[in-house]
Design an enzyme around this catalytic site. Sequence first.
Site, PDB file in Angstrom:
ATOM      1  N   CYS A 160      -3.402   7.001  -4.961  1.00  0.00           N
ATOM      2  CA  CYS A 160      -3.065   5.579  -4.851  1.00  0.00           C
ATOM      3  C   CYS A 160      -1.613   5.323  -5.288  1.00  0.00           C
ATOM      4  O   CYS A 160      -1.291   5.397  -6.481  1.00  0.00           O
ATOM      5  CB  CYS A 160      -4.022   4.710  -5.671  1.00  0.00           C
ATOM      6  SG  CYS A 160      -3.854   2.963  -5.279  1.00  0.00           S
ATOM      7  N   GLY A 161      -0.789   4.987  -4.309  1.00  0.00           N
ATOM      8  CA  GLY A 161       0.635   4.785  -4.591  1.00  0.00           C
ATOM      9  C   GLY A 161       0.898   3.596  -5.488  1.00  0.00           C
ATOM     10  O   GLY A 161       1.686   3.678  -6.444  1.00  0.00           O
ATOM     11  N   THR A 162       0.219   2.477  -5.201  1.00  0.00           N
ATOM     12  CA  THR A 162       0.447   1.290  -6.041  1.00  0.00           C
ATOM     13  C   THR A 162      -0.201   1.506  -7.418  1.00  0.00           C
ATOM     14  O   THR A 162       0.321   1.042  -8.436  1.00  0.00           O
ATOM     15  CB  THR A 162      -0.093   0.021  -5.354  1.00  0.00           C
ATOM     16  OG1 THR A 162      -1.441   0.244  -4.912  1.00  0.00           O
ATOM     17  CG2 THR A 162       0.758  -0.368  -4.159  1.00  0.00           C
ATOM     18  N   HIS A 168      -8.295  -3.781  -7.902  1.00  0.00           N
ATOM     19  CA  HIS A 168      -8.275  -2.316  -7.918  1.00  0.00           C
ATOM     20  C   HIS A 168      -8.594  -1.858  -9.347  1.00  0.00           C
ATOM     21  O   HIS A 168      -7.956  -2.331 -10.302  1.00  0.00           O
ATOM     22  CB  HIS A 168      -6.899  -1.765  -7.537  1.00  0.00           C
ATOM     23  CG  HIS A 168      -6.524  -1.968  -6.095  1.00  0.00           C
ATOM     24  ND1 HIS A 168      -6.181  -3.200  -5.584  1.00  0.00           N
ATOM     25  CD2 HIS A 168      -6.438  -1.086  -5.071  1.00  0.00           C
ATOM     26  CE1 HIS A 168      -5.899  -3.055  -4.288  1.00  0.00           C
ATOM     27  NE2 HIS A 168      -6.045  -1.796  -3.959  1.00  0.00           N
ATOM     28  N   CYS A 201       0.868  -1.177   0.000  1.00  0.00           N
ATOM     29  CA  CYS A 201       0.000   0.000   0.000  1.00  0.00           C
ATOM     30  C   CYS A 201       0.907   1.230   0.000  1.00  0.00           C
ATOM     31  O   CYS A 201       1.705   1.417   0.929  1.00  0.00           O
ATOM     32  CB  CYS A 201      -0.905  -0.013   1.231  1.00  0.00           C
ATOM     33  SG  CYS A 201      -2.021   1.390   1.234  1.00  0.00           S
ATOM     34  N   GLY A 202       0.790   2.019  -1.056  1.00  0.00           N
ATOM     35  CA  GLY A 202       1.668   3.185  -1.206  1.00  0.00           C
ATOM     36  C   GLY A 202       1.348   4.275  -0.198  1.00  0.00           C
ATOM     37  O   GLY A 202       2.228   4.738   0.535  1.00  0.00           O
ATOM     38  N   HIS A 203       0.067   4.680  -0.143  1.00  0.00           N
ATOM     39  CA  HIS A 203      -0.257   5.756   0.799  1.00  0.00           C
ATOM     40  C   HIS A 203      -0.013   5.262   2.225  1.00  0.00           C
ATOM     41  O   HIS A 203       0.405   6.024   3.100  1.00  0.00           O
ATOM     42  CB  HIS A 203      -1.723   6.230   0.630  1.00  0.00           C
ATOM     43  CG  HIS A 203      -2.691   5.517   1.516  1.00  0.00           C
ATOM     44  ND1 HIS A 203      -3.347   4.361   1.150  1.00  0.00           N
ATOM     45  CD2 HIS A 203      -3.070   5.757   2.812  1.00  0.00           C
ATOM     46  CE1 HIS A 203      -4.095   3.952   2.167  1.00  0.00           C
ATOM     47  NE2 HIS A 203      -3.954   4.778   3.176  1.00  0.00           N
ATOM     48  N   ASP A 229     -10.223   5.436  -3.200  1.00  0.00           N
ATOM     49  CA  ASP A 229      -9.004   5.990  -2.611  1.00  0.00           C
ATOM     50  C   ASP A 229      -9.050   7.508  -2.679  1.00  0.00           C
ATOM     51  O   ASP A 229      -9.203   8.073  -3.759  1.00  0.00           O
ATOM     52  CB  ASP A 229      -7.784   5.440  -3.380  1.00  0.00           C
ATOM     53  CG  ASP A 229      -6.499   5.599  -2.612  1.00  0.00           C
ATOM     54  OD1 ASP A 229      -6.402   6.531  -1.790  1.00  0.00           O
ATOM     55  OD2 ASP A 229      -5.578   4.791  -2.837  1.00  0.00           O
TER      56      ASP A 229
HETATM   57  O1  PYC Z   1      -1.820   3.917  -2.014  1.00  0.00           O
HETATM   58  O2  PYC Z   1      -1.299   1.946  -2.809  1.00  0.00           O
HETATM   59  C1  PYC Z   1      -2.082   2.708  -2.263  1.00  0.00           C
HETATM   60  C2  PYC Z   1      -3.405   2.202  -1.856  1.00  0.00           C
HETATM   61  C3  PYC Z   1      -3.921   0.959  -2.081  1.00  0.00           C
HETATM   62  C4  PYC Z   1      -5.201   0.941  -1.501  1.00  0.00           C
HETATM   63  C5  PYC Z   1      -5.431   2.176  -0.944  1.00  0.00           C
HETATM   64  N1  PYC Z   1      -4.307   2.938  -1.163  1.00  0.00           N
END
Ligand code: PYC
Length: 309
Positions: free
Chosen positions: A235-237, A205, A85-87, A231
């Site tokens: 979303c980082g990923t 996702h 999870c990026g965030h 999100d």
């Molecule tokens: O930021 O990767 C992310 C992420 C995945 C699900 C919610 N945020």
Amino acid sequence: MHVIDSHTEGEPTRVIVDGGPDLGSGPLDERLERFRNAFDPVRTATIHEPRGSDVLVGALLCEPVDPACAAGVIFFNNVGYLGMCGHGSMGVGVSLAHLGRIGPGRHRLETPVGEVRFELNGPNEVTIENVPSYRYREAVSVEVEGLGTVTGDIAWGGNWFFIAQDSPFPLSREYTPQLTEAAERVKSALLAQEISGADGGTIDHIDFFGPPESPDAHSRNFVLCPGGAYDRSPCGTGTSAKLACLAAAGKWAPGETWIQESVIGSRFEAEYRLDDAGQAIVRVTGRAYITGETMLVQQEGDPFANGIG
Ligand code: PYC
């Protein structure tokens, strides 16, 4: 349980610092399975109402296998567990700093899908270097009830994404109910038509893209998370998966900064380089803020001790 709450560009993270399940030692993917099989009520108690909400992502801090890492971490949400999870990694970085466990500079996190490097640039800004991201399939068309043919790439950014070429609705907050419904339909259609990531990985996702609102940004997105919430961050990923697709299409050069806006207008800055295997190593920068530090309590006799639902 002692927890620290934060948000990263609007998307919340709840870090379990103390009092969480003892998952023993060994690789993080094995410990994730122990969490899932033996301690799932801890996930629901932490995330579900009345202590949490569907939009919340949880992060259990664990002893890392490599003691040089700042922590091991297992991410989870209202319906299960996330590879990465990026965030959430940015939220973990800022929470570790809040606890005084790390200072500004470079650090590493162990996750179930690999090691994530991160840099604490200041009290609230974190740059993560994600696990290798790649486009798995290009321009896949799926028939979606009510939407017709929807085309997009399938890409890995630490989770599996369907990166749709066009958004069926304007990418603004007032359209989030319609965007959520449309993305749910895309997700169901992918499942029904047996379209998956590599090794049958579930595409959980769904990412719609469109033009940005800010003149200096490059794109705006809406991301549906596995449990039906969207999100609030870009979303980082998902941003990593998007850059991997742009890289594969030759549409974005290594080292160039890509500014990704979320549907609420918050933003990540990202760039990539290619590794020896041709996969994109994406660095994503965002800002996270502590919103609370608390003890979650489960009283005897509470019918909702493990959350509602
Ligand atoms: O930021 O990767 C992310 C992420 C995945 C699900 C919610 N945020």
